[in-house]
Design a protein around this motif. Structure first.
Motif, short mmCIF file in Angstrom:
data_model
loop_
_atom_site.label_atom_id
_atom_site.label_comp_id
_atom_site.label_asym_id
_atom_site.label_seq_id
_atom_site.Cartn_x
_atom_site.Cartn_y
_atom_site.Cartn_z
N GLN A 1 1.03 -0.92 0.08
CA GLN A 1 0.09 0.06 0.16
C GLN A 1 0.68 1.38 0.09
O GLN A 1 1.82 1.59 1.42
N ASP A 2 0.75 1.85 -0.84
CA ASP A 2 1.39 3.11 -0.80
C ASP A 2 1.21 4.41 -0.27
O ASP A 2 -0.46 4.67 0.21
N VAL A 3 2.53 4.99 0.42
CA VAL A 3 1.66 5.75 2.15
C VAL A 3 3.11 7.51 2.07
O VAL A 3 2.98 7.43 2.48
N THR B 1 -0.54 5.47 9.61
CA THR B 1 -1.38 4.20 10.64
C THR B 1 -2.71 4.29 10.53
O THR B 1 -3.26 2.57 10.15
N ILE B 2 -3.41 4.90 9.85
CA ILE B 2 -5.24 4.95 9.96
C ILE B 2 -5.74 4.47 8.66
O ILE B 2 -6.30 3.74 8.90
N PHE B 3 -4.50 4.85 7.48
CA PHE B 3 -4.94 4.29 6.22
C PHE B 3 -4.37 2.47 6.05
O PHE B 3 -5.52 1.79 5.70
N ILE B 4 -3.13 1.87 6.77
CA ILE B 4 -2.61 0.85 7.13
C ILE B 4 -3.87 -0.23 8.27
O ILE B 4 -4.31 -1.19 7.42
N SER B 5 -4.28 0.94 9.16
CA SER B 5 -5.04 -0.02 9.75
C SER B 5 -6.34 -0.34 9.08
O SER B 5 -7.66 -1.30 9.49
N ASN B 6 -6.87 1.07 8.56
CA ASN B 6 -7.94 1.16 7.73
C ASN B 6 -8.33 -0.22 6.43
O ASN B 6 -9.13 -1.06 6.05
N THR B 7 -7.54 -0.36 6.07
CA THR B 7 -7.10 -1.38 5.32
C THR B 7 -6.67 -2.84 4.72
O THR B 7 -7.24 -3.79 4.31
N TYR B 8 -6.30 -2.63 6.32
CA TYR B 8 -5.66 -4.49 7.41
C TYR B 8 -7.18 -4.81 8.10
O TYR B 8 -6.11 -3.81 9.29
N THR C 1 12.39 4.87 -7.14
CA THR C 1 12.48 3.63 -7.15
C THR C 1 11.24 2.69 -5.41
O THR C 1 10.36 3.97 -5.74
N SER C 2 11.56 1.79 -5.20
CA SER C 2 10.29 1.79 -4.45
C SER C 2 10.89 0.35 -2.95
O SER C 2 11.35 -0.29 -3.25
N ILE C 3 10.58 0.95 -2.20
CA ILE C 3 10.79 0.03 -1.18
C ILE C 3 9.13 -0.12 -0.78
O ILE C 3 8.69 0.69 -0.28
N ASN C 4 9.13 -1.27 -0.32
CA ASN C 4 7.66 -2.26 0.54
C ASN C 4 8.35 -2.82 1.56
O ASN C 4 8.73 -4.22 1.29
N LEU C 5 7.67 -2.21 2.64
CA LEU C 5 8.33 -2.98 3.73
C LEU C 5 6.65 -4.00 4.43
O LEU C 5 5.55 -3.94 4.22
N ASP C 6 7.32 -5.04 5.01
CA ASP C 6 6.60 -5.80 6.16
C ASP C 6 5.70 -4.95 6.88
O ASP C 6 5.55 -3.80 7.66
N LEU C 7 4.40 -5.42 7.12
CA LEU C 7 3.27 -4.60 8.52
C LEU C 7 4.19 -5.39 9.47
O LEU C 7 4.55 -6.76 9.84
N ILE C 8 4.51 -5.13 10.78
CA ILE C 8 4.95 -5.53 11.79
C ILE C 8 4.08 -6.01 12.33
O ILE C 8 2.78 -5.27 12.99
N TYR C 9 4.70 -7.17 12.99
CA TYR C 9 3.70 -7.55 13.49
C TYR C 9 4.05 -8.54 15.19
O TYR C 9 5.14 -8.79 15.39
N GLY C 10 3.06 -8.60 16.34
CA GLY C 10 3.43 -9.31 17.78
C GLY C 10 1.96 -10.64 17.71
O GLY C 10 1.80 -10.55 17.25
#
Length: 133
Positions: free
Chosen positions: A23-25, A34-41, A98-107
């Motif tokens: 997801q492009d941030v 944070t809001i965008f990603i939490s609404n997406t996933y 360029t593009s950098i795609n980061l994984d979601l951090i989880y616990g």
């Protein structure tokens, strides 16, 4: 002058080319990302493990699984902000190309996960048989 304007545009914002879980941030503040990603996933309820026809459905609540959207956004924000001025400037100028795609951090609670996986391993593991002539 152009470099100054470019850096000013992305003051307190994530630089171009940065994605979190595809997801492009770019251009978002950490709060917006944070809001965008939490609404997406959304955190899935369970995970299914299959092995040779056997299926095991595991509830992720049992492992205290959660995504850390705020930490993921902070990591995206930190891209090209290493406190090395020359390296950062060079990478920032390359960022739109360029593009950098980061994984979601989880616990999760790894001990609980190991315990359940050990039970599953005991169920799917077959004792070896000696060859016979």
């Amino acid at each position: 002058m152009l470099i100054f304007v470019y850096n000013l545009i992305f003051w307190n914002k994530i630089f171009p080319g940065v994605k979190i879980a595809d997801q492009d941030v770019a251009g978002l503040t950490t709060n917006e990302a944070t809001i965008f990603i939490s609404n997406t996933y959304k955190v899935p309820n369970n995970v299914v493990i299959t092995n040779q026809g056997q299926t095991f459905e595991l509830s992720l609540e049992n492992f205290d699984f959660s995504y850390n959207f705020a930490k993921s956004s902070q990591k995206a924000y930190s891209i090209y902000r290493s406190n090395n001025l020359f390296v950062d400037l060079y990478k920032r100028l390359k960022a739109p190309f360029t593009s950098i795609n980061l994984d979601l951090i989880y616990g999760l609670n790894e001990q609980k996960l190991r315990e359940v996986l050990s039970v599953i391993a005991g169920e799917v593991t077959k004792d070896p048989t000696d060859p016979k002539v």
